[in-house]
Each structure stands twice: as structure tokens, then as C-alpha cells.
Design a protein around this motif. Structure first.
Motif, mmCIF file in Angstrom:
data_model
loop_
_atom_site.group_PDB
_atom_site.id
_atom_site.type_symbol
_atom_site.label_atom_id
_atom_site.label_comp_id
_atom_site.label_asym_id
_atom_site.label_seq_id
_atom_site.Cartn_x
_atom_site.Cartn_y
_atom_site.Cartn_z
ATOM 1 N N GLY A 270 -14.423 10.342 -13.148
ATOM 2 C CA GLY A 270 -14.114 11.667 -12.610
ATOM 3 C C GLY A 270 -12.747 12.174 -13.039
ATOM 4 N N THR A 271 -11.770 11.270 -13.115
ATOM 5 C CA THR A 271 -10.417 11.692 -13.495
ATOM 6 C C THR A 271 -10.235 11.766 -15.007
ATOM 7 N N ALA A 272 -10.795 10.787 -15.727
ATOM 8 C CA ALA A 272 -10.582 10.729 -17.177
ATOM 9 C C ALA A 272 -11.524 11.652 -17.937
ATOM 10 N N TRP A 273 -12.796 11.647 -17.597
ATOM 11 C CA TRP A 273 -13.789 12.429 -18.354
ATOM 12 C C TRP A 273 -13.794 13.897 -17.912
ATOM 13 N N PHE A 274 -13.860 14.126 -16.590
ATOM 14 C CA PHE A 274 -13.928 15.495 -16.086
ATOM 15 C C PHE A 274 -12.549 16.109 -15.884
ATOM 16 N N GLY A 275 -11.498 15.310 -16.024
ATOM 17 C CA GLY A 275 -10.147 15.851 -15.965
ATOM 18 C C GLY A 275 -9.713 16.342 -14.600
ATOM 19 N N VAL A 276 -10.203 15.709 -13.538
ATOM 20 C CA VAL A 276 -9.810 16.089 -12.177
ATOM 21 C C VAL A 276 -8.752 15.091 -11.702
ATOM 22 N N PRO A 277 -7.489 15.488 -11.627
ATOM 23 C CA PRO A 277 -6.432 14.536 -11.277
ATOM 24 C C PRO A 277 -6.398 14.235 -9.787
ATOM 25 N N VAL A 278 -5.891 13.070 -9.455
ATOM 26 C CA VAL A 278 -5.658 12.701 -8.051
ATOM 27 C C VAL A 278 -4.197 13.004 -7.753
ATOM 28 N N LYS A 279 -3.947 14.026 -6.953
ATOM 29 C CA LYS A 279 -2.575 14.451 -6.672
ATOM 30 C C LYS A 279 -1.904 13.605 -5.596
ATOM 31 N N GLY A 280 -2.713 12.938 -4.777
ATOM 32 C CA GLY A 280 -2.170 12.145 -3.687
ATOM 33 C C GLY A 280 -2.062 10.676 -4.030
ATOM 34 N N SER A 281 -2.004 9.853 -3.003
ATOM 35 C CA SER A 281 -1.814 8.409 -3.152
ATOM 36 C C SER A 281 -3.130 7.726 -3.513
ATOM 37 N N ILE A 282 -3.126 6.990 -4.631
ATOM 38 C CA ILE A 282 -4.304 6.231 -5.042
ATOM 39 C C ILE A 282 -4.576 5.118 -4.029
ATOM 40 N N GLY A 283 -3.509 4.466 -3.560
ATOM 41 C CA GLY A 283 -3.681 3.384 -2.594
ATOM 42 C C GLY A 283 -4.349 3.861 -1.315
ATOM 43 N N LEU A 284 -3.905 5.020 -0.804
ATOM 44 C CA LEU A 284 -4.514 5.569 0.402
ATOM 45 C C LEU A 284 -5.970 5.945 0.146
ATOM 46 N N LEU A 285 -6.245 6.493 -1.026
ATOM 47 C CA LEU A 285 -7.606 6.871 -1.379
ATOM 48 C C LEU A 285 -8.527 5.655 -1.401
ATOM 49 N N VAL A 286 -8.083 4.570 -2.016
ATOM 50 C CA VAL A 286 -8.897 3.351 -2.092
ATOM 51 C C VAL A 286 -9.096 2.758 -0.696
ATOM 52 N N ALA A 287 -8.031 2.720 0.113
ATOM 53 C CA ALA A 287 -8.130 2.134 1.456
ATOM 54 C C ALA A 287 -9.131 2.905 2.316
ATOM 55 N N LEU A 288 -9.057 4.229 2.288
ATOM 56 C CA LEU A 288 -9.973 5.025 3.086
ATOM 57 C C LEU A 288 -11.385 5.000 2.502
ATOM 58 N N SER A 289 -11.496 4.783 1.208
ATOM 59 C CA SER A 289 -12.818 4.643 0.591
ATOM 60 C C SER A 289 -13.486 3.359 1.059
ATOM 61 N N VAL A 290 -12.702 2.300 1.231
ATOM 62 C CA VAL A 290 -13.254 1.048 1.759
ATOM 63 C C VAL A 290 -13.790 1.276 3.173
ATOM 64 N N LEU A 291 -13.036 2.025 3.985
ATOM 65 C CA LEU A 291 -13.502 2.335 5.335
ATOM 66 C C LEU A 291 -14.811 3.113 5.296
ATOM 67 N N PHE A 292 -14.906 4.066 4.381
ATOM 68 C CA PHE A 292 -16.139 4.847 4.252
ATOM 69 C C PHE A 292 -17.296 3.973 3.779
ATOM 70 N N LEU A 293 -17.027 3.089 2.813
ATOM 71 C CA LEU A 293 -18.069 2.187 2.331
ATOM 72 C C LEU A 293 -18.592 1.308 3.464
ATOM 73 N N VAL A 294 -17.672 0.775 4.273
ATOM 74 C CA VAL A 294 -18.089 -0.051 5.413
ATOM 75 C C VAL A 294 -18.956 0.764 6.364
#
Length: 379
Positions: free
Chosen positions: A252-276
Motif C-alpha cells: 500500500g505504501t510502496a506500490w500505491f504511494g500512500v505514506p504513513v504520516k503517523g507512528s508505524i509502531g502505534l499502527l502495528v500495535a493497534l493492528s495486532v489488537l484488531f487482528l486479535v
């Protein structure tokens, strides 16, 4: 009350890892399908309208009328694809769908323009697609207004009255998505939607597969507690889902060129919560369904409302209050706000705490319900 035993928990984790390795189709679904869906929907789900096919009936051929047509084309919203010589031909093309817009320039356009008199042009729009129709109408009005202001300035200068001074001007500034590209808005939402669907379907089969293969009875006679079994079964899928999420995030970031403006760490942590959360929802489905077919049907029955109610396709603010409340029962609703907040706005946990709490509360609720369902089946 029996206490939680880590040894029993890890035995379930090891058993599920072995099962995942043996079940190659499910592993392929978890790793390949998210990328396939991201490419498919990333290009297909696009609300930006451009290259609207336009037929032109120019009854006043001149440099002035050609300039007007060029102004439509230069916006890259309209594409002049045909030239017609009458209403019958133009209406036939609109009926067939060959064009979406018909521009009619009257025979007195050039003469009235040269004299400074009001000149009328007509735009026939195919309204079967409201999005295209609204875009065509709004942009055509802007083009004509711009042309009218330019003509008025010329007339004032000819009369020696100076330049036209507009009494009101608007300065606009678009935040977070300056170019207002739909793909920048859609890709974060697609990541959440795809991860929900894939992980929910995978775990919805988990306990059902145990029932159909007759291994559930073996688990029942063991001292494994329901909580140990639930967590042991979802833990390997959390790892698989997180790896799949990272792949989709990278594309999504490399191919479609949509940058993540916020914290990658926070994004991954909250993604784990969503996955659970979605994995637990899949486990809950597997405690209700008796066969894998039923599990698949129930998973898809939850997927469709989540697409409609979460704000993925339609803004939630425009929905009735009751429907907004129903959307609050969908974990994807909270995760979409988190994704778009981190992707587009670059905000932190202090701005997303309501969504984090909502998703966490839903996770605990579905865990309690799933454990209760499983304990009831054992009893």
C-alpha cells in the motif's frame, strides 16, 4: 476455579502451528489473498471521476467556440470524443452510453460574445450515474463562470472602467489529502477490510474443523481450559495475520504511494489488537456453526454489514442515528478511524483513544462470549 496453565496453552499453540503447516490452502489464503484483494480493490474502488466522454455540437465554428471546448478538455475531467450535427444524433449517443455529456454551442454564440451580449450554451448530462453527473455539472459550471468573468473583465477594459473587482474571494486549504485523491482515502480502509475478512474466515473454520475431524472429543477430555484453548488457537493466526498485514502495508505504501504520516509502531500495535478482535470473532462463529459451510455463510453474513456500517463505503455522519449505533458494534468501524488517523493525519493515541477503547472493549466482550459458548458445548 482452575488457574491458567501456560504449558497447556503452548501445547495448543504448537498443535495449531502444525495444523496450519499441513493446511496449505488456508496458509495461501492468509498470505496471498490479502495482496490479491488489495491490488484488485485498490484499482477498482476509485471515486475520482475523470475523462468524462463528451460529444460536442458546435453550431458556431470559430476560434471562440473552439477555445470554450478546449477549456473543458484541459480540465482533464472532460474528454471530447465525438462531434455531432444535431440533437437526434446526440441523444442517440447518450442513450447508447457512447458519451456521458453533450455540449451544445448555439449558432449565435460567437456573435453574442463579440458584442458582449449574454450567450447561452447547453450541457446534456447522462444522470444514470449520479457521481459522474454531479462531477460534470459542477465542473461545467466552474468553467462557464470562469469564462464569464474573463469576458466581463474584457468588456470593462474596453469601456475604460478598469478591471473587474470581485466583492468576495475564497481562500481554501485542504488538509491531510491536499490533492483529494480517493486512493489515499481508500487504501487504509482496504487494509482494514481485507485483514478482517481473511482472518475471520480462517479462524471461523478452526473449531468446526476439529468437530468434523473428530478431534474435538479428544480436546474435551483433556484438562485444557476454554480460555487456554481460545488463546492457543488464535496465537498462531495472530502471527500469520501480522505477517500478512505487513505485506499489505508495504504494498500500500510502496506500490500505491500512500505514506504513513503517523507512528508505524502505534499502527502495528493497534493492528495486532484488531487482528486479535477479528480472530476472536471467527472463533465465536466456529462455536456456533456445526459445519465449515455454515461457518463460511455466517462469516460472510457479518462481512457485508461491516462494509456498509463501518464507514468504508459511505460516511457514517450521514447515516441515521440508529444505524450509527449499529456501526458501533462493528470492530472495523474503530479500526478504520485508527488507520485513517495514523495514515492521513499522523495523529497519536491521544486522538484515537476512544476508538482504541471501543475496539478493546469489543475484543473482551467477544472473548467472554466465545468462552461461554465453548464451555456450554463442553458441558
Amino acid at each position: 476455579m482452575k488457574r491458567f496453565v501456560w504449558e497447556r496453552y503452548w501445547s495448543v499453540v504448537k498443535k495449531e502451528v502444525i495444523q496450519i503447516k499441513r493446511d496449505r490452502p488456508s496458509l495461501a489464503i492468509a498470505l496471498v489473498m490479502p495482496l490479491m484483494l488489495l491490488f484488485l480493490f485498490g484499482y477498482a474502488v476509485n471515486t475520482d471521476v475523470s475523462d468524462i466522454k463528451m460529444a460536442v455540437w458546435n453550431q458556431s465554428p470559430s476560434a471562440a467556440s473552439r477555445e470554450l471546448v478546449e477549456q473543458f478538455v484541459h480540465t482533464e475531467i472532460f474528454q471530447a470524443t465525438a462531434s455531432v450535427s444535431g440533437y437526434r444524433e446526440l441523444e442517440a449517443m447518450l442513450d447508447e452510453g457512447t458519451v456521458d455529456v453533450g455540449l451544445v454551442i448555439g449558432p449565435d454564440y460567437t456573435r453574442k460574445k463579440d458584442r458582449g451580449e449574454p450567450a447561452h450554451i447547453q450541457l446534456l448530462i447522462n444522470g444514470s450515474d449520479p457521481n459522474i453527473a454531479r462531477t460534470a455539472m459542477s465542473n461545467a459550471q466552474l468553467i462557464v463562470q470562469h469564462q464569464a468573468i474573463a469576458l466581463q473583465e474584457k468588456n470593462l477594459q474596453k469601456q475604460g472602467l478598469g478591471e473587474l473587482q470581485l466583492p468576495l474571494e475564497l481562500d481554501t486549504r485542504v488538509l491531510f489529502n491536499p490533492n483529494m485523491e480517493s486512493i489515499v482515502f481508500n487504501i487504509p480502509g482496504l487494509i482494514g477490510l481485507i485483514m478482517q475478512n481473511v482472518t475471520m474466515i480462517l479462524t471461523a473454520f478452526s473449531l468446526v474443523r476439529e468437530k468434523e475431524r473428530g478431534t474435538m472429543e479428544q480436546l474435551v477430555v483433556t484438562p485444557i481450559r476454554p480460555l487456554e484453548l481460545m488463546l492457543g488457537k488464535i496465537t498462531p493466526y495472530v502471527g500469520v495475520g501480522l505477517f500478512s498485514f505487513c505485506l499489505v502495508l508495504l504494498v500500500g505504501t510502496a506500490w500505491f504511494g500512500v505514506p504513513v504520516k503517523g507512528s508505524i509502531g502505534l499502527l502495528v500495535a493497534l493492528s495486532v489488537l484488531f487482528l486479535v478482535t477479528t480472530l476472536l470473532l471467527g472463533i465465536f462463529i466456529s462455536t456456533v456453526a456445526k459445519t465449515q459451510l455454515q461457518a463460511m455463510q455466517m462469516a460472510f453474513a457479518l462481512i457485508l454489514p461491516s462494509v456498509l456500517l463501518s464507514g468504508f463505503m459511505f460516511p457514517r455522519d450521514s447515516m441515521p442515528v440508529v444505524i450509527q449505533w449499529l456501526g458501533g458494534l462493528v470492530p472495523l468501524t474503530y479500526f478504520l478511524e485508527i488507520l485513517r488517523g495514523i495514515f492521513l493525519k499522523g495523529v497519536g493515541a491521544e486522538a484515537l483513544w476512544k476508538d482504541i477503547v471501543g475496539m478493546g472493549a469489543f475484543s473482551l466482550l467477544i472473548l467472554a462470549v466465545a468462552i461461554g459458548r465453548f464451555r456450554k458445548k463442553i458441558e
